[in-house]
Motif scaffolding. Structure first.
Motif, PDB file in Angstrom:
ATOM      1  N   LEU B 179       0.782  -1.235   0.000  1.00 21.06           N
ATOM      2  CA  LEU B 179       0.000   0.000   0.000  1.00 21.06           C
ATOM      3  C   LEU B 179       0.814   1.285   0.000  1.00 21.06           C
ATOM      4  N   ARG B 180       0.264   2.291  -0.635  1.00 20.73           N
ATOM      5  CA  ARG B 180       0.672   3.682  -0.452  1.00 20.73           C
ATOM      6  C   ARG B 180      -0.606   4.427  -0.070  1.00 20.73           C
ATOM      7  N   SER B 181      -0.493   5.648   0.418  1.00 24.52           N
ATOM      8  CA  SER B 181      -1.717   6.291   0.904  1.00 24.52           C
ATOM      9  C   SER B 181      -1.872   7.742   0.485  1.00 24.52           C
ATOM     10  N   GLY B 291      11.016   0.698  -4.760  1.00 18.25           N
ATOM     11  CA  GLY B 291      10.190   1.697  -5.445  1.00 18.25           C
ATOM     12  C   GLY B 291       8.715   1.339  -5.319  1.00 18.25           C
ATOM     13  N   CYS B 292       7.859   2.362  -5.124  1.00 17.28           N
ATOM     14  CA  CYS B 292       6.431   2.073  -4.938  1.00 17.28           C
ATOM     15  C   CYS B 292       5.692   2.026  -6.268  1.00 17.28           C
ATOM     16  N   GLN B 293       6.369   2.363  -7.345  1.00 15.05           N
ATOM     17  CA  GLN B 293       5.739   2.324  -8.664  1.00 15.05           C
ATOM     18  C   GLN B 293       6.810   1.934  -9.679  1.00 15.05           C
ATOM     19  N   SER B 294       6.373   1.392 -10.806  1.00 11.80           N
ATOM     20  CA  SER B 294       7.366   1.098 -11.824  1.00 11.80           C
ATOM     21  C   SER B 294       7.862   2.442 -12.337  1.00 11.80           C
ATOM     22  N   GLY B 295       9.107   2.498 -12.731  1.00 12.21           N
ATOM     23  CA  GLY B 295       9.627   3.778 -13.211  1.00 12.21           C
ATOM     24  C   GLY B 295      10.105   4.694 -12.107  1.00 12.21           C
ATOM     25  N   CYS B 296      10.281   4.155 -10.895  1.00 15.36           N
ATOM     26  CA  CYS B 296      10.873   4.981  -9.838  1.00 15.36           C
ATOM     27  C   CYS B 296      12.365   4.729  -9.824  1.00 15.36           C
ATOM     28  N   VAL B 297      13.159   5.786  -9.961  1.00 12.00           N
ATOM     29  CA  VAL B 297      14.615   5.605  -9.899  1.00 12.00           C
ATOM     30  C   VAL B 297      15.189   6.060  -8.560  1.00 12.00           C
ATOM     31  N   LYS B 299      13.573   5.342  -5.325  1.00  9.09           N
ATOM     32  CA  LYS B 299      13.358   4.226  -4.400  1.00  9.09           C
ATOM     33  C   LYS B 299      13.567   4.622  -2.942  1.00  9.09           C
ATOM     34  N   CYS B 300      12.763   5.554  -2.476  1.00  9.13           N
ATOM     35  CA  CYS B 300      12.866   6.012  -1.090  1.00  9.13           C
ATOM     36  C   CYS B 300      12.194   5.046  -0.137  1.00  9.13           C
ATOM     37  N   SER B 301      11.399   4.123  -0.691  1.00  5.09           N
ATOM     38  CA  SER B 301      10.669   3.182   0.149  1.00  5.09           C
ATOM     39  C   SER B 301      11.583   2.020   0.530  1.00  5.09           C
ATOM     40  N   LEU B 485       4.617  14.194 -10.369  1.00  6.81           N
ATOM     41  CA  LEU B 485       5.998  13.847 -10.015  1.00  6.81           C
ATOM     42  C   LEU B 485       6.160  13.778  -8.504  1.00  6.81           C
ATOM     43  N   CYS B 486       7.049  12.881  -8.053  1.00  7.56           N
ATOM     44  CA  CYS B 486       7.372  12.806  -6.646  1.00  7.56           C
ATOM     45  C   CYS B 486       7.887  14.149  -6.166  1.00  7.56           C
ATOM     46  N   LEU B 487       7.540  14.484  -4.952  1.00  5.15           N
ATOM     47  CA  LEU B 487       7.969  15.742  -4.349  1.00  5.15           C
ATOM     48  C   LEU B 487       9.485  15.919  -4.399  1.00  5.15           C
TER      49      LEU B 487
HETATM   50  S1  SF4 Z   1      10.735   8.109  -4.656  1.00  3.41           S
HETATM   51 FE1  SF4 Z   1       8.556   8.444  -5.102  1.00  3.41          FE
HETATM   52  S2  SF4 Z   1       7.986   6.802  -6.514  1.00  3.41           S
HETATM   53 FE2  SF4 Z   1       9.910   6.203  -5.567  1.00  3.41          FE
HETATM   54  S3  SF4 Z   1       9.353   4.960  -3.782  1.00  3.41           S
HETATM   55 FE3  SF4 Z   1       9.584   7.058  -3.066  1.00  3.41          FE
HETATM   56  S4  SF4 Z   1       7.492   7.907  -3.169  1.00  3.41           S
HETATM   57 FE4  SF4 Z   1       7.508   6.033  -4.450  1.00  3.41          FE
END
Ligand code: SF4
Lengths: 75, 575
Positions: B179-181, B291-297, B299-301, B485-487
């Protein structure tokens, strides 16, 4: 000589330490401590002396606590 | 052709509409706020039939642009009474964008006490009655829907949303079925008021979104990805430690909320730091960079596992770690991770709830540091909706009122997150002036105040330059929130001169437009003014753009106080 506490954060800890007491000559600057550890000034994102931002030229005094972090963006 | 999907829950009818011209160039937050401002009466009850729940993917969502899959959700917030936009990662935005859905607008309230699910696909939306999943937690919903429908995108509410708790969130399925929220502002309660348990988004048969100039797009997308990777914040810090990297930084600067915002430093900071989180995860065989979505470079998760290597939670954020760890003084990553999992499953904002717990501790409901007590509170009270559970689930402001606490960190009734505004004054201006109530993501002045990232150094303990900084950041943030876009893209955007031109090029190549960077600034200004006008019509004045009184008391150990006058804060809106 004076004694200062050096706290390293994030990747600065790799192959170094978390916290260390260092004996340095009186008047040693933040920048001198930084380069003494093989870190370039450009790599430093945040330097705090006793919780306050300090420039590289800031001279340290006995008992100071120095925090050094690389460029980290946030949460 | 792009279209609007509209669902009327009063008549249980759905329609597909063309996109009105003024909305054609918008997406994400700019679009949800434009729709809410146009269609929702500002004085309506947020849980009544006149409120609308609007979802809009970002303008770049569905493309190959990295980190572009954020979904905006908008409505009038039941927590704050203001307009609300809350965005999240996960997979839903990309599916909606590929379906050509600019916005999904849900209005009305059904008669009776039945529950429904929405199925969204290329033909439109179907409303189906739902019984099996009612009362279930979000993880069970995701799992059941995967069995029923395959790996679709999912938006869901947990028991908190069903009970219309003011801190209820809307969860989004991530790429791994976790999950993400859409965390903040109680949008889960709005979805619950419309009696929708889930929305399944089926992108079957769709292809990538069309591009007006695909060669130009690919070139710009490459430059954009490179700018992200080259920036130390997004290329190294976040992928290594996640957002928890901030624990030790903020603690060193004396702005780490501790014991319900009584102190600015926590003695057990190392136990909950990003450095410790990373070591723990690696030691136990979890994934420190996910990464929480495909195409995330970026990867903060991360995937946090227990001592036996079993999954506990992913996307464990600085905010949750700090507010439970230091502010509620739990100081134990295992307990915090378990609490995070429970809050995700119950479907409640982990920021609002954690701050509410800190206030409840101050009010004597349970002792500071009582991690097991917090887990019990979540498992037994929040999930079941006992009177205490509903109290906590109605947010920090209400908990403070009910228990007679005077140190209640809220602005416009929304909880202040994990940075004390006395020691990091720039973020205080954002808390005070944001159209959303206290929200660090609306104009993240922390990076500039502490690290000089994102636009030069502004001393965190001084007032100089903070109003201008917050204004600049809040305008720029609208751009990111609208593009999908991610913050975190804000950091390379501010520091790398190739980044913003690449974003503009991608947008122009996507839509065949000739926009300039100035156009973005204009979009930010218009959107903020639209949101503020909604709030003013709902009864808000400058007097609501203030921090709670207790921030005038000195923060230990630095002694910093919040010393902005009302007039100084009000300069924010001079643009
Ligand atoms: S950087 Fe953005 S897209 Fe990537 S895991 Fe974090 S919140 Fe998700």
């Amino acid at each position: 000589m004076i004694e200062v506490t050096v706290n390293l954060l994030a990747t600065f800890r790799t192959d170094r330490f978390k916290e260390e007491q260092q004996q340095v000559p009186e008047g040693t600057t933040v920048g001198a401590v930084v380069s003494g550890m093989g870190i370039t000034e450009r790599e430093v994102g945040m330097a705090l002396v006793n919780g306050r931002h300090a420039p590289m030229a800031h001279p340290l005094t006995h008992g100071d606590v120095l925090h050094l972090a690389p460029w980290i963006a946030g949460g | 052709m792009d279209k609007i999907y509209r669902v009327n829950m009063s008549s249980l009818q759905c329609s597909v509409e063309p996109v009105p011209t003024p909305w054609a160039g918008l997406g994400g937050r700019a679009l949800t706020s434009a729709i809410v401002a146009k269609e929702v009466p500002p004085t309506c009850h947020a849980l009544g039939e006149n409120n609308k729940l609007v979802f809009a993917p970002g303008m770049l969502s569905g493309t190959t642009a990295v980190n572009s899959g954020r979904l905006s959700a908008g409505a009038k917030s039941p927590l704050t009474g203001t307009i609300k936009e809350s965005n999240a990662g996960g997979t839903a935005a990309q599916v909606l964008a590929r379906l050509g859905v600019k916005a999904l607008i849900i209005e009305g309230i059904p008669k009776g006490d039945g529950w429904y699910g929405l199925h969204v696909n290329s033909d439109g939306v179907t409303i189906v009655e739902e019984t099996e999943l009612i009362g279930k937690g979000n993880f069970a919903v995701i799992e059941a829907l995967e069995k029923r429908l395959g790996k679709t995108g999912v938006l869901t509410i947990g028991p908190a949303g069903e009970m219309k708790m003011l801190a209820a969130n809307i969860s989004v399925r991530d790429i791994d079925g976790k999950l993400r929220s859409h965390g903040r502002g109680g949008l889960g309660a709005v979805m619950g008021s419309k009696r929708i348990k889930f929305i399944a988004l089926d992108g079957e048969g769709t292809t990538a979104v069309s591009l007006a100039d695909s060669a130009k797009f690919t070139q710009a997308a490459r430059t954009f990805a490179q700018a992200i990777m080259n920036h130390p914040g997004t290329g190294q810090g976040l992928p290594t430690y996640g957002t928890a990297e901030m624990v030790n930084i903020v603690n060193a600067a004396g702005g780490l909320p501790t014991r319900n915002f009584l102190h600015g430093q926590y003695h057990d900071n190392e136990k909950i730091s990003g450095e410790t989180l990373r070591e723990t995860i690696i030691e136990r065989g979890g994934n420190p960079s996910h990464g929480c979505q495909s195409g995330c470079v970026i990867k903060c998760s991360q995937v946090f596992v227990d001592k036996k290597g079993k999954y506990v939670t992913s996307g464990l954020e600085y905010e949750t770690i700090e507010i439970l760890g230091a502010n509620a003084m739990i100081g134990d990553l295992d307990v915090i991770a378990e609490a995070d999992h429970l809050m995700d499953d119950i479907g409640i904002d982990s920021i609002e709830t954690s701050v509410a717990i800190g206030v409840a501790m101050d009010g004597g409901v349970l002792p500071f540091g009582d991690g097991q007590g917090v887990l019990r509170l979540l498992r037994e009270d929040l999930r079941a909706g006992t009177p205490l559970g509903r109290t906590i689930g109605s947010g920090a402001g209400n908990v403070g009122k009910l228990y007679g606490v005077t140190r209640v960190p809220v602005v416009k009734n929304q909880a202040i997150p994990a940075y004390d505004p006395r020691a990091i004054k720039g973020i205080g201006i954002t808390y005070a002036t944001s159209t959303m109530g206290a929200d660090h993501t609306a104009g993240y002045a922390v990076a500039t105040n502490l690290m000089g990232v994102g636009g030069g150094v502004v001393d965190p303990l001084k007032k100089d330059g903070q109003v201008e900084l917050s204004r600049h950041l809040q305008i720029a943030t609208v751009m990111l929130d609208s593009l999908g876009l991610c913050l975190f893209i804000g950091f390379p955007s501010a520091d790398d001169p190739t980044c913003v031109p690449a974003i503009v090029d991608m947008l122009n190549a996507r839509f065949g437009l000739e926009l300039t960077p100035e156009w973005f600034g204009g979009l930010g200004i218009t959107t903020l003014k639209t949101e503020r006008a909604f709030n003013q019509a709902a009864g808000f004045t400058s007097e609501h753009d203030r921090l709670p009184e207790f921030f005038r008391e000195p923060l230990a150990p630095s002694g910093a106080v919040w010393d902005f006058t009302g007039d100084e804060i009000d300069q924010f809106w001079n643009f």
